[in-house]
Design a protein around this motif. Structure first.
Motif, PDB file in Angstrom:
ATOM      1  N   SER A  72      37.070  33.798  16.872  1.00 58.09           N
ATOM      2  CA  SER A  72      36.338  32.538  16.725  1.00 58.09           C
ATOM      3  C   SER A  72      36.313  31.810  18.065  1.00 58.09           C
ATOM      4  O   SER A  72      35.653  32.264  18.998  1.00 58.09           O
ATOM      5  CB  SER A  72      36.932  31.684  15.593  1.00 58.09           C
ATOM      6  N   ILE A  78      31.213  36.706  22.192  1.00 54.93           N
ATOM      7  CA  ILE A  78      30.159  36.421  21.214  1.00 54.93           C
ATOM      8  C   ILE A  78      29.589  35.025  21.483  1.00 54.93           C
ATOM      9  O   ILE A  78      30.200  34.205  22.172  1.00 54.93           O
ATOM     10  CB  ILE A  78      30.677  36.528  19.762  1.00 54.93           C
ATOM     11  N   HIS A  79      28.419  34.770  20.936  1.00 55.34           N
ATOM     12  CA  HIS A  79      27.752  33.481  21.141  1.00 55.34           C
ATOM     13  C   HIS A  79      28.585  32.366  20.495  1.00 55.34           C
ATOM     14  O   HIS A  79      29.214  32.574  19.454  1.00 55.34           O
ATOM     15  CB  HIS A  79      26.354  33.519  20.516  1.00 55.34           C
ATOM     16  N   ASP A  82      28.298  32.000  16.846  1.00 56.84           N
ATOM     17  CA  ASP A  82      29.047  32.975  16.058  1.00 56.84           C
ATOM     18  C   ASP A  82      30.529  32.621  16.010  1.00 56.84           C
ATOM     19  O   ASP A  82      31.196  32.841  14.989  1.00 56.84           O
ATOM     20  CB  ASP A  82      28.852  34.376  16.629  1.00 56.84           C
ATOM     21  N   ARG A  83      31.055  32.068  17.097  1.00 60.45           N
ATOM     22  CA  ARG A  83      32.454  31.600  17.085  1.00 60.45           C
ATOM     23  C   ARG A  83      32.633  30.540  16.002  1.00 60.45           C
ATOM     24  O   ARG A  83      33.599  30.587  15.223  1.00 60.45           O
ATOM     25  CB  ARG A  83      32.820  31.004  18.446  1.00 60.45           C
ATOM     26  N   ARG A  85      30.669  29.947  13.416  1.00 55.84           N
ATOM     27  CA  ARG A  85      30.395  30.508  12.087  1.00 55.84           C
ATOM     28  C   ARG A  85      31.619  31.267  11.565  1.00 55.84           C
ATOM     29  O   ARG A  85      31.998  31.135  10.397  1.00 55.84           O
ATOM     30  CB  ARG A  85      29.178  31.422  12.147  1.00 55.84           C
ATOM     31  N   ASN A  86      32.250  32.044  12.435  1.00 56.37           N
ATOM     32  CA  ASN A  86      33.452  32.771  12.018  1.00 56.37           C
ATOM     33  C   ASN A  86      34.562  31.811  11.614  1.00 56.37           C
ATOM     34  O   ASN A  86      35.294  32.059  10.642  1.00 56.37           O
ATOM     35  CB  ASN A  86      33.931  33.691  13.145  1.00 56.37           C
TER      36      ASN A  86
END
Length: 235
Positions: A72, A78-79, A82-83, A85-86
């Motif tokens: 995360s 990662i974008h 996405d961090r 969202r995780n």
């Protein structure tokens, strides 16, 4: 002091998580590790030992789960969307899996959230997002502005996981009933974050204790002094 190891599959995260649980009864305390720490870190660094009396007396039962820091906020591969969202899925795991588990085992209708350093962020974010589930918040050396990990990106998942952004608009009545302690120290690298959060709480007339300890640094010795002191405030 009883200690149990748990490993379970989390449907919210689509992976297995690990956890240590200390004690067999008492008020449930969810205790997060520091940055990228594993579920056994708080035991390894002596924080659990500092709470031994409370555990042995059956006053608290402490749950030490894994986090997903590396998937995360700390995953630079990662974008930032996405961090965030995780991490939102991690929050769902806490809401739907771990917290109900702790409440069911102890027969208590709320939990305490606690953690040192980045664990203080995890604890505070959950407490302020879900105050109906949290009676006590003990943050030790925490920082509370997650935007430092998002490379300038901003979206709803970041907003709703960033206490300094969403807390000013929070109106759940349980916020005013929570026992909130923000522990920091004179030479803590995160002291200013604690003062900032304290000011937000004060502006909302939310009772809390900003505990600034003299001489100490951002490290385990002062956290091991703070933790049993804060546990003593659980009624």
């Amino acid at each position: 002091m009883t200690e149990k190891y748990h490993r379970w599959y989390s449907p919210n995260l689509n992976t297995h998580l690990e956890m240590l649980v200390f004690g067999d009864r008492g008020f449930p305390v969810i205790l997060f590790p520091t940055t990228r720490g594993r579920y056994h870190q708080n035991k390894d660094f002596g924080l659990i030992e500092s709470a031994k009396w409370f555990i042995d007396e059956g006053l608290v039962k402490i749950y030490c789960p894994d986090t997903i820091d590396d998937r995360s906020w700390y995953d630079k591969g990662i974008h930032p969307a996405d961090r965030a969202r995780n991490y939102t899925w991690y929050d769902k795991m806490l809401v739907n899996e771990l917290v109900p588990w702790a409440m069911h085992e102890t027969g208590v209708g709320q939990v305490a959230m606690a953690g040192c350093s980045f664990g203080g962020y995890h604890a505070a974010n959950f407490a302020f997002k879900h105050p109906e589930k949290v009676a006590h918040l003990f943050s030790m050396g925490g920082a509370f502005d997650i935007k430092m990990f998002t490379d300038g990106h901003y979206d709803d998942n970041i907003f709703y996981n960033n206490p300094v952004d969403y807390l000013p608009g929070g109106n759940q009545h349980e916020l005013w009933q929570m026992n909130i302690i923000l522990g920091t120290s004179e030479h803590d690298i995160c002291k200013d974050y604690n003062i900032q959060l304290s000011n937000i709480l004060a502006q909302k007339n939310i009772n809390h204790w900003l505990d600034i300890r003299p001489f100490a640094h951002h490290d385990w010795p002062i956290w091991k002094e703070m933790f049993p002191h804060y546990l003593s405030t659980i009624k």
